[in-house]
Design an enzyme around this catalytic site. Structure first.
Site, PDB file in Angstrom:
ATOM      1  N   LYS A 221       0.751  -1.259   0.046  1.00 37.71           N
ATOM      2  CA  LYS A 221      -0.077   0.087  -0.085  1.00 37.71           C
ATOM      3  C   LYS A 221       0.807   1.301  -0.170  1.00 37.71           C
ATOM      4  O   LYS A 221       2.189   1.183   0.114  1.00 37.71           O
ATOM      5  CB  LYS A 221      -0.852  -0.107   1.137  1.00 37.71           C
ATOM      6  CG  LYS A 221      -2.331  -1.036   0.918  1.00 37.71           C
ATOM      7  CD  LYS A 221      -3.083  -0.834   1.919  1.00 37.71           C
ATOM      8  CE  LYS A 221      -4.454  -1.377   1.563  1.00 37.71           C
ATOM      9  NZ  LYS A 221      -5.739  -1.110   2.330  1.00 37.71           N
ATOM     10  N   ARG A 255      -4.521  -9.750   4.658  1.00 33.89           N
ATOM     11  CA  ARG A 255      -5.124  -9.771   2.891  1.00 33.89           C
ATOM     12  C   ARG A 255      -3.812  -9.336   1.940  1.00 33.89           C
ATOM     13  O   ARG A 255      -3.475  -8.120   2.506  1.00 33.89           O
ATOM     14  CB  ARG A 255      -5.969  -8.624   2.886  1.00 33.89           C
ATOM     15  CG  ARG A 255      -6.635  -8.561   1.455  1.00 33.89           C
ATOM     16  CD  ARG A 255      -7.724  -7.575   1.532  1.00 33.89           C
ATOM     17  NE  ARG A 255      -8.395  -7.573  -0.003  1.00 33.89           N
ATOM     18  CZ  ARG A 255      -7.918  -6.573  -0.858  1.00 33.89           C
ATOM     19  NH1 ARG A 255      -6.873  -5.742  -0.545  1.00 33.89           N
ATOM     20  NH2 ARG A 255      -8.298  -6.542  -2.154  1.00 33.89           N
TER      21      ARG A 255
END
Length: 286
Positions: A221, A255
């Site tokens: 991210k 995840r």
């Protein structure tokens, strides 16, 4: 106890959720699993590497071309059904914020609805209750789907995370979603700047203390990229470091894009914590 589909996981048992993007414009793989066969091959590989959950998404999180609910369903529903047919024991999650898509994928065999946008459609939790499937309750800072944060501020980011996610979890429970199938997610990057996501990580134990299982979506991210000043394809090391910290603080579900690497990190942290024996123990014993 965390129960998803036909699987049960103990309190300290780490669970890997592998990402399969059914989009032509995902930030990480630029559509590598948009077509069915590469996507199914990705599922097979992820399961072989240790993923218990496959998270299928039909709309990328960031801004881009509009994707209608009909198009999102076209990208996901048939694929969910095929994954269920080929991998009957895998837990199937669908990353959506839309109740109508949630209904369709549950009919096709999904076990979990991953609501990354913080209950923007309150009907999604109602769908989870109706079909008795799991639900991920995420903090998105009030952001609308597919928008980026702009100069967002919090008096106390973790206090806001707790207020929102626990509130969503309690609402889901009241609607009839099974308690053991509800998770909370701090929502790294969603409605947050990099400093907010870093603070959410170091205070993750406060989420764990609520008693709800904690899911973290850290993989490659922007907060990792900005912290290390690395482009998307060079964020794996930073992601794994954040994964180790999150595991030590008690997160349970991860995840990820890199399943095998994440599994090694989680197994190492579990061994250090005394919850897992070494796979081999010969040193000093011969």
């Amino acid at each position: 106890m965390l129960r998803l589909g036909s699987r049960e996981f103990g309190t300290h048992e780490p669970v890997i959720m592998a990402i399969v993007n059914r989009t032509p414009d995902s930030f990480y793989d630029q559509g590598a699993t948009f077509r069915d066969e590469p996507a199914l091959a990705r599922v097979e590989q992820a399961v072989a590497e240790g993923a218990a959950i496959i998270d299928i998404g039909g709309v990328k999180a960031g801004p881009g071309e509009e994707v209608t609910a009909e198009e999102e369903a076209r990208r996901t529903v048939g694929f969910v059904a095929e994954v269920r047919r080929r991998f009957p024991d895998v837990i199937i999650s669908v990353d959506t914020w839309r109740a109508e898509v949630g209904r369709a994928v549950c009919e096709a065999g999904a076990d979990l609805l991953n609501d990354a946008w913080g209950g923007v459609d309150p009907g999604l939790a109602e769908v989870a209750a109706r079909y008795r499937v799991g639900l991920v309750c995420t903090h998105a800072g009030g952001a609308q789907p597919r928008t980026r944060p702009h100069r967002i501020e919090y008096d106390d980011v973790m206090a806001d995370i707790l207020d929102v996610t626990v509130g969503l979890a309690e609402r889901a429970l009241a609607l009839g979603v099974p308690r053991e199938s509800i998770m909370i997610d701090p929502g790294h990057d969603f409605g947050k700047n990099t400093r907010h996501s870093l603070e959410a990580t170091r205070r993750l134990d406060e989420m764990v203390a609520t008693g709800w299982p904690v899911l973290v979506s850290l993989s490659n991210k922007d907060f990792v990229g900005e912290t290390l000043d690395r482009p998307v394809k060079e964020r794996v090391v930073g992601t794994l470091a954040t994964t180790a910290v999150s595991a030590w603080l008690g997160a349970q579900v991860y995840r990820v894009h890199e399943v095998a690497e994440t599994r090694q990190v989680l197994e190492m942290v579990s061994a250090i914590a005394g919850r897992r024996a070494p796979a081999v123990a010969r040193r000093g014993l011969a």
